[in-house]
Design an enzyme around this catalytic site. Structure first.
Site, short mmCIF file in Angstrom:
data_model
loop_
_atom_site.label_atom_id
_atom_site.label_comp_id
_atom_site.label_asym_id
_atom_site.label_seq_id
_atom_site.Cartn_x
_atom_site.Cartn_y
_atom_site.Cartn_z
N ARG A 69 -3.66 -11.47 3.50
CA ARG A 69 -4.86 -11.33 3.22
C ARG A 69 -5.08 -11.76 1.42
NH1 ARG A 69 -7.89 -7.73 4.42
NH2 ARG A 69 -9.48 -9.31 3.84
N HIS A 101 -7.72 -8.19 -2.42
CA HIS A 101 -9.04 -7.65 -2.25
C HIS A 101 -8.86 -6.11 -2.61
CE1 HIS A 101 -6.52 -6.99 1.37
NE2 HIS A 101 -7.16 -5.83 1.44
N TYR A 128 0.89 -1.02 0.06
CA TYR A 128 -0.08 0.06 -0.16
C TYR A 128 0.88 1.26 0.25
CZ TYR A 128 -4.39 -2.44 1.21
OH TYR A 128 -5.36 -3.51 1.30
N HIS A 136 -10.80 -2.35 -1.12
CA HIS A 136 -11.77 -2.02 -0.25
C HIS A 136 -12.72 -1.09 -0.79
CE1 HIS A 136 -9.26 -3.05 3.47
NE2 HIS A 136 -8.12 -3.09 2.53
N TYR A 141 -0.90 -10.05 0.20
CA TYR A 141 -0.04 -9.59 1.27
C TYR A 141 0.04 -10.15 2.48
CZ TYR A 141 -3.57 -6.13 2.84
OH TYR A 141 -4.62 -5.67 3.39
FE LIG Z 1 -6.27 -4.43 2.54
#
Ligand SMILES: [Fe+3]
Lengths: 246, 200
Positions: free
Chosen positions: A161, A164, A112, A166, A151
């Site tokens: 995770r 995905h 991110y 959000h 990740y």
């Molecule tokens: Fe996330």
């Protein structure tokens, strides 16, 4: 009469079984952050039935194109190009038009762009990771983006995770406000993820898994995934618009 | 057997906003200034709006008493006369909506807004002045709804506050006045003094 002048009735009470419980110890951060008292329930009031409206004036043409928006169209992000599209509906299947949908996601390597993300997968200089758009008059929206990477995250010893995106959705009432996540069809990490597992009902979890949609994919350009979102409805009936006692 | 409710859909399930919610909702706070030409919800008011301008400060505490550094909040409220944007006669300088976050270092949040007026209920009666608040963060599976009331207003006939059976808990929804135009409102997710969270 305009929407805001007509009484569309109270919001349908939230079916709490649709949502995860607050306390779910396999997702460890819920342990100290979950309220223990029961929620205070009451019929919705104008404070929950009204809500912010956002116009087109703030939205730029590239805001829903995550491949290009970070560089203002200069240089595309790295990754598998995908279209994510769908409709925002209410519980009665009615489209929710002109409502703001915002998304954020990791880059193709699972990193991110955030001051607090220190995962060693590299940042993509051409990818910011956020997008937004307004649904059209039929509740339809679309984003062009890259498929985010899976990740690892600090929870149990080796939790990852699934891929995905959000999603943040407004609706027309503050009481409809919803944040959720879209998963991708066929990702084996979904069944291993304690955050996905907070949703008790398998069919409810399945409703967050977007299928590959070849009909909407563009040859030699991008694949497509379809993701519909359902918000709370309002209990308008023929009786609702009558004055008290009539 | 009965007819199925075929035209009925289940609300999409909530998932946690996670630690990086700011990327999507408050890019500048995430360190990504310039992601959008204009971010939404940066202020619920414009200069020149009618009414008393107030500042509400607070923290969001977990069950251990630690203030969250990653919480994001949204507020929604009417103008000083109790009118929401879009309603007849509403103050055009009040958008009513604000996004704000716990400070990444101290955990303190600040909401600068106009003090709202009382809001009529459907079918009669008035609600005491309040601001609706929605809290999301890592570890919160479904966004938490609550309200900020004010200790220097008459809250005695508010229909929501009246429904709180355990009277000491009413206090958790009332902002305390610290100085002229300055209030403190802490949100406690769990434990002693847990905030009353709402389902409406
Ligand atoms: Fe996330």
């Amino acid at each position: 009469m305009t929407d805001s002048a007509r009484d569309l009735g109270p919001l349908v009470p939230r079916n709490r079984d649709a949502h995860p419980p607050a306390y779910y110890p396999d997702y460890k951060t819920t342990v100290p952050r979950s309220p223990q008292w029961a929620l205070l329930s009451m019929e919705s009031t104008p404070s929950e039935e009204t809500g912010p409206r956002f116009g087109h004036n703030k939205i730029q043409p590239l805001d829903n194109n995550l491949i290009l928006n970070w560089t203002k169209g200069e240089s595309p992000a790295v990754g598998e190009r995908i279209l994510v599209h769908g409709r925002v509906l209410d519980e009665f299947g009615r489209p929710v038009p002109h409502t703001l949908v915002e998304i954020w996601q990791a880059n193709a390597g699972g990193r991110y762009r955030h001051v607090k993300d220190t995962y060693f997968a590299p940042l993509d200089p051409n990818f910011g990771g956020c997008g937004r758009t307004l649904t059209d008059e039929n509740g339809y929206y679309e984003f062009l983006t890259i498929r985010p990477g899976a990740y690892p995250w600090p929870n149990r010893a080796n939790d990852w995770r699934p891929m995905h995106i959000h999603f943040s959705i407004f609706g027309h009432s503050f009481g409809q406000r919803l944040i959720s996540q879209m998963y991708f069809e066929g990702d084996p990490l979904i069944n291993l993820c304690p955050i996905a597992a907070t949703i008790k009902s398998r069919s409810q979890l399945d409703s967050l898994v977007a299928p590959l949609d070849m009909a909407k994919s563009r040859p030699m350009d991008f694949l497509a995934y379809k993701f519909d979102i359902v918000l709370r409805g309002r209990r308008q009936t023929m009786f609702e618009n009558k004055l008290e006692g009539m | 057997m009965v007819q199925p409710l075929n035209d009925r859909l289940m609300e999409s399930p909530s998932q946690t906003a996670g630690p990086y919610v700011h990327i999507g909702c408050m890019p500048t706070h995430a360190g990504n200034a310039g992601a959008y030409a204009e971010e939404i919800g940066t202020s619920p008011i414009e200069d020149g709006c009618a009414g008393e301008i107030i500042t509400i400060k607070g923290e969001v505490f977990d069950g251990t008493g630690w203030a969250l550094r990653d919480a994001m909040m949204e507020s929604w409220q009417p103008d000083a006369a109790g009118k929401f944007p879009g309603q007849d006669g509403a103050d055009p300088k009040v958008s009513g909506f604000c996004r704000f976050a716990a400070d990444g270092t101290t955990g303190e949040f600040t909401l600068r807004t106009v003090k709202p007026g009382p809001v009529p209920m459907r079918g009669g009666g008035m609600q005491a002045p309040h601001i609706s608040v929605w809290v999301v963060a890592r570890g919160i599976n479904t966004g938490l709804q609550t309200r900020i009331y004010f200790e220097d207003e008459d809250n005695s006939n508010d229909p929501l506050l009246k429904r709180i059976e355990q009277r000491p808990r009413v206090d958790t929804l009332i902002a305390k006045k610290e100085a002229d135009g300055v209030y403190r409102f802490n949100i406690v997710l769990q434990g002693k003094d847990e905030t009353v969270f709402l389902d409406l």
